[in-house]
Design an enzyme around this catalytic site. Structure first.
Site, PDB file in Angstrom:
ATOM      1  N   ASP A   1      21.313  38.588  -0.492  1.00 28.61           N
ATOM      2  CA  ASP A   1      21.791  38.453   0.889  1.00 28.61           C
ATOM      3  C   ASP A   1      21.524  39.760   1.620  1.00 28.61           C
ATOM      4  OD1 ASP A   1      23.636  38.197   3.251  1.00 28.61           O
ATOM      5  OD2 ASP A   1      24.308  36.414   2.169  1.00 28.61           O
TER       6      ASP A   1
ATOM      7  N   ASP B   1      16.243  41.307   2.044  1.00 29.88           N
ATOM      8  CA  ASP B   1      15.779  40.222   2.900  1.00 29.88           C
ATOM      9  C   ASP B   1      14.751  39.380   2.155  1.00 29.88           C
ATOM     10  OD1 ASP B   1      14.389  38.727   5.037  1.00 29.88           O
ATOM     11  OD2 ASP B   1      15.523  40.036   6.387  1.00 29.88           O
TER      12      ASP B   1
ATOM     13  N   ASN C   1      13.160  33.813  10.852  1.00 28.68           N
ATOM     14  CA  ASN C   1      14.130  33.916   9.767  1.00 28.68           C
ATOM     15  C   ASN C   1      14.124  32.689   8.868  1.00 28.68           C
ATOM     16  OD1 ASN C   1      16.125  35.300   8.364  1.00 28.68           O
ATOM     17  ND2 ASN C   1      17.779  34.429   9.556  1.00 28.68           N
TER      18      ASN C   1
ATOM     19  N   THR D   1      20.534  20.290   7.273  1.00 30.42           N
ATOM     20  CA  THR D   1      21.527  20.052   8.317  1.00 30.42           C
ATOM     21  C   THR D   1      21.346  18.690   8.976  1.00 30.42           C
ATOM     22  OG1 THR D   1      22.273  20.809  10.496  1.00 30.42           O
ATOM     23  CG2 THR D   1      20.004  21.260   9.935  1.00 30.42           C
TER      24      THR D   1
ATOM     25  N   TYR E   1      17.048  25.301  15.907  1.00 37.46           N
ATOM     26  CA  TYR E   1      17.705  25.348  14.594  1.00 37.46           C
ATOM     27  C   TYR E   1      17.346  24.109  13.784  1.00 37.46           C
ATOM     28  CZ  TYR E   1      21.415  24.761  11.154  1.00 37.46           C
ATOM     29  OH  TYR E   1      22.110  24.527   9.990  1.00 37.46           O
TER      30      TYR E   1
ATOM     31  N   ASN F   1      29.473  18.823   9.464  1.00 37.40           N
ATOM     32  CA  ASN F   1      30.257  20.013   9.832  1.00 37.40           C
ATOM     33  C   ASN F   1      31.080  20.528   8.659  1.00 37.40           C
ATOM     34  OD1 ASN F   1      29.333  19.047  12.393  1.00 37.40           O
ATOM     35  ND2 ASN F   1      30.907  20.300  13.340  1.00 37.40           N
TER      36      ASN F   1
ATOM     37  N   SER G   1      21.897  29.981  11.723  1.00 34.23           N
ATOM     38  CA  SER G   1      22.408  28.607  11.718  1.00 34.23           C
ATOM     39  C   SER G   1      23.210  28.193  12.946  1.00 34.23           C
ATOM     40  CB  SER G   1      23.282  28.399  10.475  1.00 34.23           C
ATOM     41  OG  SER G   1      24.374  29.308  10.490  1.00 34.23           O
TER      42      SER G   1
ATOM     43  N   ARG H   1      27.062  22.020  26.257  1.00 36.14           N
ATOM     44  CA  ARG H   1      26.089  22.981  25.747  1.00 36.14           C
ATOM     45  C   ARG H   1      24.762  22.286  25.470  1.00 36.14           C
ATOM     46  NH1 ARG H   1      29.662  25.532  20.910  1.00 36.14           N
ATOM     47  NH2 ARG H   1      29.636  23.313  20.390  1.00 36.14           N
TER      48      ARG H   1
ATOM     49  N   GLY I   1      26.638  37.702   6.365  1.00 34.27           N
ATOM     50  CA  GLY I   1      27.484  37.529   5.189  1.00 34.27           C
ATOM     51  C   GLY I   1      28.370  38.743   4.932  1.00 34.27           C
TER      52      GLY I   1
END
Length: 330
Positions: free
Chosen positions: A31, A51, A92, A117, A141, A170, A77, A282, A36
Site C-alpha cells: 500500500d 506504489d 492509478n 464495482t 471510476y 455499497n 474509488s 451529483r 490507507g
C-alpha cells in the site's frame, strides 16, 4: 500459502487482511498509504509501503514473499472525484493494474481476486442487477474498473491464470468489535458522514437530490456489511484454489435502501437527531443500484450474516463512537 493484498491498508482491504490472518494465511500487504492507514493493518501481516505502478517495487515484494494469490484493491474509488480528475483515475486504476499483471505474469502468479464495482453498470434498466446486465458506466471510476475487468479477461486467456471479479455495491459497517472501521480524510460515504453528524463533527448531512424517480425521491442503494464482503473474498480465493474458472460476481445485500431510510436507521441506532440539507444531484449518480447476488451465493456458497441496515449502522457506530478521529490518534 502467501497472499498479497494490494491496497491492504484501506477500508475494505484491511478487513480482508484481518480475516486472512485469523484463518492462518501468510498475508502480505502492499500500500502506498495515499488513502490507507498503516495502523489499520494487522500487526502480524508483512507490510510494504510502495506504489504498484513501480515494477521494481512489485518485483521485490513478489521475489521476497513467494506470493501464490492476490487480492487487488489498490485503486482510487470516488465517483465524484473521478468526474473532476479522470486522467488520474486512468493512471492509478488502469496503469496500476497493468503493472500488477505484468509482475504477476513474470512471477507466474495465476490466482487473483479483483475488487470491482457496481459502477460498471451505470444507470441500469432493471433492478435487481444481474451480472449479464448491460455495462455502461456513468463515471470514469466505473470505466476504469471495467477496463481492468476486460484486461483481466484477456490476461487470463493468454496466460492460463484465473480470476474472480467481485462487483460490489455499497460496502459499509465495521468490525463488530469496533477495532476497525472506515476512516477517509475527506469522507464522501453516506453512513460515516451521518455518524460524524451524530458525533457533532459536522453540522448537517447533505442529500444530493430528492427528486429522483424513487419511493421517497432520494437515491436507492444496496448496502453490504464489510465483514460479509470480506467473507465473500475469502470464499472467492478458495474457489480459485479448488480449480474454479474465471468469473464475475455481484456482491450486495439485494435490498434497496434510500438515503432517507439510512438516515432514519442511523438516528435510531445512535438515538441522535441528524440535521439534513437538500443539495443538487451529483453527476454520475444513478437513481437506483440494487444487486442480484444469487450467483455468488450459489457459486461460492456465500451466506451473508449481517444484512439489515440497522446492523450495518450499529457496527459502524461502534467504530466511530470509540474512534471519533479514526486511526489518527490510536
Amino acid at each position: 500459502m502467501a497472499i498479497l493484498v494490494t491496497g491492504g491498508a484501506g477500508y475494505i482491504g484491511s478487513h480482508i487482511v484481518d480475516l486472512l490472518m485469523r484463518k492462518g494465511y501468510k498475508t502480505v500487504v502492499a500500500d502506498n498509504l495515499t488513502t490507507g492507514h498503516r495502523k489499520a493493518v494487522h500487526p502480524k501481516a508483512a507490510f510494504y509501503e510502495g506504489d504498484i505502478r513501480s515494477q521494481d517495487f512489485l518485483n521485490s515484494v513478489l521475489c521476497r514473499e513467494g506470493i501464490e494469490g492476490v487480492f487487488h484493491f489498490a485503486a482510487s474509488s470516488l465517483v465524484g472525484e473521478s468526474m473532476k480528475d479522470p486522467l488520474n483515475y486512468y493512471n492509478n486504476n488502469v496503469l496500476g493494474s497493468l503493472s500488477l499483471l505484468k509482475a504477476l505474469e513474470a512471477h507466474k502468479v495465476k490466482k487473483l481476486v479483483f475488487s470491482s464495482t457496481a459502477a460498471v453498470y451505470g444507470e441500469a434498466k432493471s433492478q435487481p442487477i444481474r451480472e449479464d446486465a448491460p455495462l455502461s458506466p456513468a463515471s470514469p471510476y466505473g470505466e476504469t474498473k471495467l477496463a481492468v475487468e476486460r484486461m483481466l479477461h484477456w490476461w487470463a486467456q493468454a496466460s492460463g491464470a484465473r480470476f474472480v471479479s467481485l462487483r460490489y455495491f455499497n460496502a459499509a459497517g465495521a468490525k463488530a468489535s469496533g477495532e476497525m472501521g472506515e476512516d477517509h480524510q475527506n469522507e464522501t460515504h453516506l453512513i460515516p458522514i451521518i455518524l460524524q453528524a451524530a458525533l457533532g463533527k459536522r453540522e448537517s448531512v447533505s442529500i444530493f437530490g430528492d427528486d429522483y424517480p424513487t419511493k421517497d425521491g432520494t437515491c436507492i442503494r444496496d448496502y453490504i456489511h464489510v465483514e460479509d464482503l470480506a467473507e465473500a473474498h475469502l470464499l472467492a480465493l478458495r474457489y480459485l484454489e479448488d480449480g474454479g474458472e474465471s468469473t464475475v460476481l455481484n456482491l450486495g445485500g439485494s435490498k434497496g435502501i434510500s438515503v432517507k431510510e439510512v438516515i432514519e436507521a442511523a438516528e435510531e441506532a445512535t438515538n441522535k437527531y441528524v440535521n439534513v440539507t437538500i443539495a443538487p444531484r451529483r453527476p454520475g449518480d444513478p437513481a437506483e443500484l440494487v444487486a442480484s447476488s444469487e450467483k455468488a451465493r450459489l457459486m461460492l456458497n456465500w451466506k451473508p450474516q449481517k444484512t439489515s441496515i440497522r446492523q450495518i449502522v450499529e457496527d459502524a457506530w461502534s467504530w466511530h463512537r470509540s474512534h471519533p478521529d479514526g486511526y489518527h490518534k490510536l
